[in-house]
Motif scaffolding. Sequence first.
Motif, short mmCIF file in Angstrom:
data_model
loop_
_atom_site.label_atom_id
_atom_site.label_comp_id
_atom_site.label_asym_id
_atom_site.label_seq_id
_atom_site.Cartn_x
_atom_site.Cartn_y
_atom_site.Cartn_z
N SER A 1 44.09 1.50 16.90
CA SER A 1 43.75 0.25 17.66
C SER A 1 44.12 0.77 19.18
O SER A 1 43.54 0.65 20.12
N PHE A 2 45.28 1.61 19.23
CA PHE A 2 45.54 1.95 20.55
C PHE A 2 45.19 3.53 21.06
O PHE A 2 45.24 4.23 21.88
N GLY A 3 44.20 4.12 19.97
CA GLY A 3 43.57 5.38 20.18
C GLY A 3 44.53 6.54 19.85
O GLY A 3 44.60 7.60 20.55
N MET A 4 45.43 6.47 18.95
CA MET A 4 46.64 7.54 18.43
C MET A 4 45.97 8.28 17.43
O MET A 4 46.81 8.73 16.63
N ASP A 5 44.66 8.36 17.14
CA ASP A 5 44.16 9.24 15.94
C ASP A 5 42.88 9.92 16.81
O ASP A 5 42.44 9.51 17.93
N PRO A 6 42.63 11.26 16.60
CA PRO A 6 41.74 11.83 17.44
C PRO A 6 40.39 11.38 17.49
O PRO A 6 39.94 11.37 18.76
N LYS B 1 48.88 3.70 10.93
CA LYS B 1 47.61 4.09 11.10
C LYS B 1 46.43 2.90 11.62
O LYS B 1 45.63 3.34 12.65
N SER B 2 46.58 1.80 11.10
CA SER B 2 45.74 0.63 11.52
C SER B 2 45.95 0.46 12.96
O SER B 2 45.36 0.28 13.92
N LEU B 3 47.31 0.23 13.29
CA LEU B 3 47.74 -0.13 14.71
C LEU B 3 47.40 1.03 15.37
O LEU B 3 46.98 0.82 16.58
N GLY B 4 47.77 2.23 15.19
CA GLY B 4 47.47 3.24 16.09
C GLY B 4 46.14 3.46 16.11
O GLY B 4 45.87 3.84 17.43
N SER C 1 52.85 -6.67 22.40
CA SER C 1 53.55 -7.07 20.89
C SER C 1 52.96 -6.28 19.97
O SER C 1 53.62 -5.96 19.02
N LEU C 2 51.69 -5.85 19.98
CA LEU C 2 51.01 -4.84 19.13
C LEU C 2 51.80 -3.62 19.24
O LEU C 2 52.26 -3.02 18.17
N LEU C 3 51.96 -3.11 20.46
CA LEU C 3 52.98 -1.80 20.58
C LEU C 3 54.34 -1.93 19.95
O LEU C 3 54.70 -1.02 19.30
N GLU C 4 54.76 -3.00 20.12
CA GLU C 4 56.31 -3.30 19.66
C GLU C 4 56.02 -3.18 18.01
O GLU C 4 56.92 -2.74 17.22
N GLU C 5 55.07 -3.65 17.37
CA GLU C 5 54.90 -3.77 15.95
C GLU C 5 54.52 -2.20 15.64
O GLU C 5 55.27 -1.84 14.45
N PHE C 6 53.87 -1.39 16.24
CA PHE C 6 53.54 -0.02 15.90
C PHE C 6 55.03 0.68 15.79
O PHE C 6 55.28 1.36 15.12
N VAL C 7 55.75 0.62 17.05
CA VAL C 7 57.14 1.29 16.98
C VAL C 7 57.90 0.95 15.86
O VAL C 7 58.76 1.69 15.20
#
Length: 161
Positions: free
Chosen positions: A128-133, A123-126, A74-80
């Motif tokens: 959480s998933f490790g989508m920034d360096p 930025k916030s959700l990403g 559900s978090l990934l769904e919100e991210f996309v």
Amino acid sequence: MAGTNASGRKPKLSNVNSPHKDRSERAKKSIENNKDFQAIKSPPARLTSEEKTLYKHIVQEFNAKGILKDLDSSLLEEFVAQVSVSRQARAVIKEHGVVIFEDDKMKKNPAVDVLNNAVKNIKSLGSSFGMDPISRSSILSDVVPENDTGETDDIVSQMGG
């Protein structure tokens, strides 16, 4: 509030080699508690085809590391969805500009605020998933083998790697 159990940095729940016994134990419990969760498989049907493509790409990348679980869907769904919103806002801004005229008065295009909010959410959700360096290096630092013998460490094997 400063000085409470909830203050400070979030605990690193994958650091089983921490010199602090309580942190090491908490990490071991976290790994043990998470091992039975299912990996994310397919995107929800309610996503657009563009959102599904992004969802699948992210799942493919992170499933290879054993990081995402079905509970994260559900978090990934919100991210996309937020990525989709940002793309839509960019299209509106590209078509109408950053400013619009209403009753002969110049006004900021509302799509600018939509874009700014979507970017903050991304930025916030990403993160959480490790989508920034920085967050990615923190998450993946515990998934890399610690020795040069070619054997995977306990964390990688417990995470399905």
